[in-house]
Design a protein around this motif. Sequence first.
Motif, short mmCIF file in Angstrom:
data_model
loop_
_atom_site.label_atom_id
_atom_site.label_comp_id
_atom_site.label_asym_id
_atom_site.label_seq_id
_atom_site.Cartn_x
_atom_site.Cartn_y
_atom_site.Cartn_z
N LEU A 119 53.47 -35.19 -92.23
CA LEU A 119 54.59 -36.10 -92.46
C LEU A 119 54.20 -37.56 -92.28
CD1 LEU A 119 57.35 -34.15 -90.49
CD2 LEU A 119 57.02 -34.23 -92.97
N TYR A 120 53.12 -37.79 -91.56
CA TYR A 120 52.70 -39.15 -91.21
C TYR A 120 51.22 -39.31 -91.54
CZ TYR A 120 56.92 -38.56 -88.44
OH TYR A 120 58.20 -38.29 -88.05
N PRO A 121 50.81 -40.54 -91.90
CA PRO A 121 49.39 -40.77 -92.14
C PRO A 121 48.58 -40.57 -90.85
CG PRO A 121 50.65 -42.81 -92.39
CD PRO A 121 51.63 -41.72 -92.11
N LYS A 122 47.36 -40.14 -90.98
CA LYS A 122 46.49 -39.89 -89.82
C LYS A 122 45.86 -41.20 -89.35
CE LYS A 122 47.02 -35.43 -89.90
NZ LYS A 122 48.28 -35.27 -90.56
N THR A 123 46.74 -42.11 -88.95
CA THR A 123 46.33 -43.42 -88.44
C THR A 123 47.08 -43.67 -87.13
OG1 THR A 123 48.12 -44.58 -89.58
CG2 THR A 123 46.03 -44.32 -90.79
N GLY A 124 46.70 -44.70 -86.43
CA GLY A 124 47.43 -45.10 -85.23
C GLY A 124 48.88 -45.43 -85.54
N GLU A 125 49.09 -46.09 -86.68
CA GLU A 125 50.46 -46.42 -87.08
C GLU A 125 51.26 -45.16 -87.39
OE1 GLU A 125 47.74 -47.87 -88.67
OE2 GLU A 125 47.82 -49.73 -87.51
N GLY A 126 50.60 -44.18 -88.01
CA GLY A 126 51.27 -42.92 -88.31
C GLY A 126 51.67 -42.18 -87.04
N LEU A 127 50.77 -42.20 -86.04
CA LEU A 127 51.08 -41.56 -84.76
C LEU A 127 52.24 -42.26 -84.08
CD1 LEU A 127 50.47 -39.50 -82.56
CD2 LEU A 127 48.72 -41.08 -81.68
N MET A 128 52.24 -43.58 -84.10
CA MET A 128 53.36 -44.33 -83.50
C MET A 128 54.66 -44.03 -84.24
SD MET A 128 52.27 -45.64 -80.83
CE MET A 128 53.83 -46.37 -80.42
N ALA A 129 54.59 -43.90 -85.57
CA ALA A 129 55.79 -43.56 -86.35
C ALA A 129 56.32 -42.19 -85.94
CB ALA A 129 55.48 -43.60 -87.84
N ALA A 130 55.42 -41.25 -85.67
CA ALA A 130 55.84 -39.91 -85.23
C ALA A 130 56.54 -39.99 -83.88
CB ALA A 130 54.63 -38.97 -85.15
N TYR A 131 56.00 -40.81 -82.98
CA TYR A 131 56.64 -40.95 -81.66
C TYR A 131 58.00 -41.66 -81.77
CZ TYR A 131 52.55 -39.19 -79.23
OH TYR A 131 51.55 -38.38 -78.77
N VAL A 132 58.08 -42.69 -82.58
CA VAL A 132 59.35 -43.40 -82.75
C VAL A 132 60.39 -42.45 -83.37
CG1 VAL A 132 60.51 -45.26 -84.01
CG2 VAL A 132 58.34 -45.70 -82.83
N ALA A 133 59.99 -41.67 -84.35
CA ALA A 133 60.92 -40.73 -84.99
C ALA A 133 61.38 -39.65 -84.00
CB ALA A 133 60.26 -40.08 -86.20
N GLY A 134 60.58 -39.39 -82.99
CA GLY A 134 60.94 -38.36 -82.02
C GLY A 134 61.85 -38.82 -80.89
N ILE A 135 62.12 -40.10 -80.80
CA ILE A 135 62.94 -40.61 -79.67
C ILE A 135 64.32 -39.96 -79.59
CG2 ILE A 135 64.08 -42.67 -78.74
CD1 ILE A 135 61.49 -44.22 -79.51
N PRO A 136 65.05 -39.79 -80.70
CA PRO A 136 66.35 -39.11 -80.57
C PRO A 136 66.21 -37.68 -80.04
CG PRO A 136 66.20 -40.21 -82.69
CD PRO A 136 64.83 -40.28 -82.06
N PHE A 137 65.13 -37.00 -80.40
CA PHE A 137 64.90 -35.64 -79.90
C PHE A 137 64.56 -35.67 -78.41
CE2 PHE A 137 63.93 -35.62 -84.43
CZ PHE A 137 64.74 -34.59 -84.87
N LEU A 138 63.87 -36.73 -77.98
CA LEU A 138 63.56 -36.88 -76.56
C LEU A 138 64.85 -37.02 -75.75
CD1 LEU A 138 61.65 -37.31 -74.13
CD2 LEU A 138 61.56 -39.74 -74.79
#
Length: 182
Positions: A119-138
């Motif tokens: 779902l996200y590019p395999k970059t640092g920005e992609g990883l950060m996007a995955a974490y930001v998208a997960g905040i509501p689930f957190l």
Amino acid sequence: MTPRLLTLSLLIFAVAALRLLPHWPNFTPVAALALFAGAHLDDRRLAFLVPFAALLISDWVIGFYSGMAFVYAGFAVSVLIGFALRRRRTVSRVAAGTLAGALAFFLLSNFGSWWVMGLYPKTGEGLMAAYVAGIPFLRNAMAGDALYVVLLFGGFWLAERRFVWLRVKAGEGAGTRVLGQS
């Protein structure tokens, strides 16, 4: 199987069954029951086996998914945190353990979604996007963990006070060491 172990196992499986009912995303009892199993089951293998068996059964019903290893690893951290609570289960220690488990699950499961789901590019920005998208689930996970930890730890604490046979660990007679006492 001792009455205490049977009661703990039934309690854990009953709570895990709640995962199959409709719920808000990530508002489930699984992390709380992993923490509880780690804190209460004397056999460390059972502390992992019982919640993972319940999780695997519910995944079998719900459906298997990529990234399961990361999700299970997140719950394994909660079992390990539960081990640290075995000798002293105070409200503040259990609360800190609940928060630590939720954060570990968040970090591992979102890393897994970034790594394996595409779902996200395999970059640092992609990883950060995955974490930001997960905040509501957190937020949902932390609320669910808090509720279910109170129900599990608080409910079992009350039951131990009411039923003497729940206080006796395997291999100990009634009247010997009571859980939580040194």
